[in-house]
Enzyme design. Sequence first.
Site, PDB file in Angstrom:
ATOM      1  N   HIS A 121      36.891  12.557   5.540  1.00 47.58           N
ATOM      2  CA  HIS A 121      37.926  12.038   5.103  1.00 47.58           C
ATOM      3  C   HIS A 121      39.162  12.949   4.915  1.00 47.58           C
ATOM      4  CE1 HIS A 121      39.945   9.119   2.262  1.00 47.58           C
ATOM      5  NE2 HIS A 121      40.630  10.570   1.677  1.00 47.58           N
ATOM      6  N   GLU A 122      38.750  14.109   4.271  1.00 50.16           N
ATOM      7  CA  GLU A 122      39.761  15.183   3.970  1.00 50.16           C
ATOM      8  C   GLU A 122      40.413  15.625   5.219  1.00 50.16           C
ATOM      9  OE1 GLU A 122      41.030  15.232   1.302  1.00 50.16           O
ATOM     10  OE2 GLU A 122      39.367  14.157  -0.058  1.00 50.16           O
TER      11      GLU A 122
ATOM     12  N   HIS B 170      42.918  13.672   6.825  1.00 48.50           N
ATOM     13  CA  HIS B 170      44.324  13.796   6.420  1.00 48.50           C
ATOM     14  C   HIS B 170      45.254  14.884   7.250  1.00 48.50           C
ATOM     15  CE1 HIS B 170      44.933  11.276   2.987  1.00 48.50           C
ATOM     16  NE2 HIS B 170      43.511  11.472   2.601  1.00 48.50           N
TER      17      HIS B 170
END
Length: 162
Positions: free
Chosen positions: A138-139, A142
Amino acid sequence: MKTLADLLLLGDPRLYEVCAPVTEADLPLVAGWVADLHNVMQEVRAKYHFGRGIAAPQLGIMKRLVYLHLDGRPHVLLNPKLGELSAATFDMWDDCMCFPNLLVRVRRHEALTVTYRDTQWQPQSWPVRGALAELLQHECDHLDGILCTMRAIDGQSFRWRA
């Protein structure tokens, strides 16, 4: 010091940009960036009761930096790269500080290895599984301008947080 008011929200065009690498020349700035990321994560935790990690672009810092705060310990990953992605995957409801009331059903790899530089500019390698593997996917998304909304399994994969 950045605050919750500085957190970029869904629709902000900066969230869709690919971040520049952190350079060794940036190291004097990293502590300030990490302090801002930590502060905003604490505010999100207090208001929304979730948050294990945050990526620099969520605060408009367009650098490849991920900050995790797990079990009371900070982890700073500079220029993280995901590798050794497992063939095995799992589906889950993902959340994001940039749209705290929306959950998105996504598919993630069960295991991976993340390579990165630490705050002393030393190369590191960290094999992870399960919830931590999901969080890093997820990170790191980004950093490439990818939100979990873009990874939704299908058109029915959205719901409001209860």
